[in-house]
Scaffold this motif. Structure first.
Motif, short mmCIF file in Angstrom:
data_model
loop_
_atom_site.label_atom_id
_atom_site.label_comp_id
_atom_site.label_asym_id
_atom_site.label_seq_id
_atom_site.Cartn_x
_atom_site.Cartn_y
_atom_site.Cartn_z
N GLU A 120 37.70 42.89 28.00
CA GLU A 120 37.55 44.36 27.76
C GLU A 120 38.54 45.06 28.20
OE1 GLU A 120 33.72 45.73 29.45
OE2 GLU A 120 35.01 47.82 29.48
N PHE A 121 39.04 44.79 29.27
CA PHE A 121 40.13 45.86 29.85
C PHE A 121 41.40 45.56 29.09
CE2 PHE A 121 37.37 44.91 33.58
CZ PHE A 121 36.85 46.09 33.53
N TYR A 129 42.11 51.95 15.81
CA TYR A 129 42.57 53.16 16.59
C TYR A 129 43.88 53.77 16.08
CZ TYR A 129 39.42 53.34 20.42
OH TYR A 129 38.23 53.63 21.01
N GLY A 187 36.99 57.09 26.42
CA GLY A 187 35.77 56.50 25.60
C GLY A 187 35.19 55.16 26.35
P1 ADP Z 1 34.20 52.83 33.25
O1 ADP Z 1 33.91 51.24 33.74
O2 ADP Z 1 34.60 53.74 34.39
O3 ADP Z 1 33.56 53.07 32.22
P2 ADP Z 1 36.48 51.96 31.51
O4 ADP Z 1 37.28 50.57 32.07
O5 ADP Z 1 35.45 51.67 30.44
O6 ADP Z 1 35.78 52.56 32.66
O7 ADP Z 1 37.36 52.62 30.80
C1 ADP Z 1 38.81 52.77 31.64
C2 ADP Z 1 39.52 54.39 30.58
O8 ADP Z 1 39.58 53.95 29.47
C3 ADP Z 1 38.48 55.45 30.84
O9 ADP Z 1 39.50 56.43 31.09
C4 ADP Z 1 38.05 55.40 29.68
O10 ADP Z 1 37.72 56.79 29.21
C5 ADP Z 1 39.05 54.76 28.68
N1 ADP Z 1 38.38 54.23 27.87
C6 ADP Z 1 37.81 52.94 27.76
N2 ADP Z 1 37.30 52.53 26.54
C7 ADP Z 1 37.99 53.21 25.43
C8 ADP Z 1 38.28 53.60 24.18
N3 ADP Z 1 37.38 52.46 23.19
N4 ADP Z 1 38.70 54.55 23.61
C9 ADP Z 1 39.57 55.40 24.39
N5 ADP Z 1 39.42 55.27 25.68
C10 ADP Z 1 38.64 54.28 26.32
#
Ligand code: ADP
Ligand code: MG
Length: 350
Positions: free
Chosen positions: A16-17, A117, A134
């Motif tokens: 995911e990350f 994207y 997101g």
């Molecule tokens: P959290 O666990 O706090 O929800 P995430 O690891 O999901 O954080 O997200 C990290 C960052 O990436 C945040 O700023 C989030 O808004 C952004 N992000 C996550 N998924 C997406 C995506 N599909 N599109 C755009 N930005 C994303």
């Protein structure tokens, strides 16, 4: 869709990350109101004084809103963003910040998500919108894309569905029915392909209609045009469900009736020609087709000269007292009720 590329990366390889890093790499924000975008637990926005904040959301589900078989992923991303921008335009505002939630099944590759994207980022670039965040998660079934859009509008310029008055002129931007005809072409070619996979889809010469379906635009240009002409509509909506349904939304919210003239409904020649091929009355495509994302709005009679001079706007009718109901004046001068059985009367008899 991506099968020309043999080196696809499974999602599991990135996690995911890793995926988030990849799809959000190098994103820069351009709007002053965006204080902080991607990278924290929440984005930070500082609205301008004298501006109202508009917020809206749209959800796209595979198999319901799009068919992955004939939807290029780039266009899907573009459309997912644009349908959100269109909702802000329908309030007479400008879209500024976008959040995208995405749910993906294991069958998707990293490259496929990147392709989505490319489209999302392209739409943001074209419309001057910041992608500020997101969420990304796996989906047990199909692909899910959900956008949340934040926009702004001057305090005295916001336009609701509810503001139309009796005698206001009903106007529409662009032309209608094209997106529906584009869908019919895609469905036809899909059937032909399923019946005989050796037959390549014949999509040439249908560029305009396919673009209307696969890569629609939001009419923020009309919002600018109206501002330039000093026209503030009395009510407005974007046409996502079809003219009939959306004009009824304006009537309902404004407690009005309406009269629409069939002959005034703007229909492009390509829509017209293809409707003939499919044995559909072109007006039916415009009234019921949907997904054109044009703006439907009402203006005061005093603005008649101004709107009448605008090439991208058609005046298609006027608001009436609620007691008069919603009427369509057909090309042969018959007044019929503007509702589901109404267009049976329009169906081709030959
Ligand atoms: P959290 O666990 O706090 O929800 P995430 O690891 O999901 O954080 O997200 C990290 C960052 O990436 C945040 O700023 C989030 O808004 C952004 N992000 C996550 N998924 C997406 C995506 N599909 N599109 C755009 N930005 C994303
Ligand atoms: Mg998250």
């Amino acid at each position: 869709m991506d099968d020309s590329n043999t080196q696809l990366t499974p999602l599991s390889e990135l996690g995911e990350f890793g995926l988030i890093d990849k799809i959000t790499a190098d994103i820069k924000t351009i709007n002053k109101t965006t204080l902080f975008g991607i990278g924290d637990d929440a984005a930070v926005i500082k609205p301008k004084n004298n501006m109202l904040t508009l917020v809206s959301k749209d959800l796209l589900l595979e198999g319901v809103h799009f068919d992955i078989m004939y939807t290029p992923l780039k266009h899907l991303g573009y459309k997912a963003a644009v349908v959100n921008f269109s909702d802000i335009a329908a309030m007479n505002g400008k879209p500024k910040q976008l959040l995208i939630g995405i749910g993906v099944g294991a069958k998707f590759s990293v490259e496929a998500i990147e392709e989505i994207y490319v489209g999302i980022r392209k739409a943001c670039e074209v419309y001057g919108v910041d992608l500020i965040g997101g969420d990304t998660t796996s989906s047990a079934s199909g692909l899910v894309i959900s956008g949340t859009i934040i926009g702004e509008v001057e305090k005295d310029k916001v336009v609701y569905r509810k503001g139309a008055k009796v005698h206001d002129l009903i106007c529409v931007s662009g032309d209608l029915g094209g997106a529906y005809m584009g869908l019919l072409i895609l469905e036809r070619e899909k059937k032909a392909f399923q019946a005989n996979p050796d037959i390549q889809p014949d999509l040439t010469q249908h560029d305009y209609l396919l673009q209307r379906q696969l890569k629609p635009e939001a009419r923020t240009d009309i919002v600018d045009l109206l501002a330039k002409e000093k026209i503030v509509p009395t009510s407005m909506i974007d046409i996502s469900d079809g003219l009939a349904s959306d004009v009824m939304h304006l009537c309902k919210a404004s407690s009005n009736g309406c009269v629409i003239s069939e002959e005034k409904i703007p229909i492009d020649q390509t829509t017209f020609d293809l409707a003939k091929e499919f044995n559909i009355v072109p007006t039916v495509a415009a009234l019921n087709g949907g997904e054109d994302y044009e703006l439907l709005f009402t203006v005061d009679q005093n603005d008649y000269e101004k709107v009448n001079n605008l090439e991208s706007i058609s005046i298609i009718g006027y608001m009436t007292d609620v007691s008069e109901g919603e009427r369509l004046i057909t090309n042969d001068d018959t007044s019929i009720e503007l509702k589901a059985q109404g267009w049976d009367a329009l169906k081709k008899k030959d």
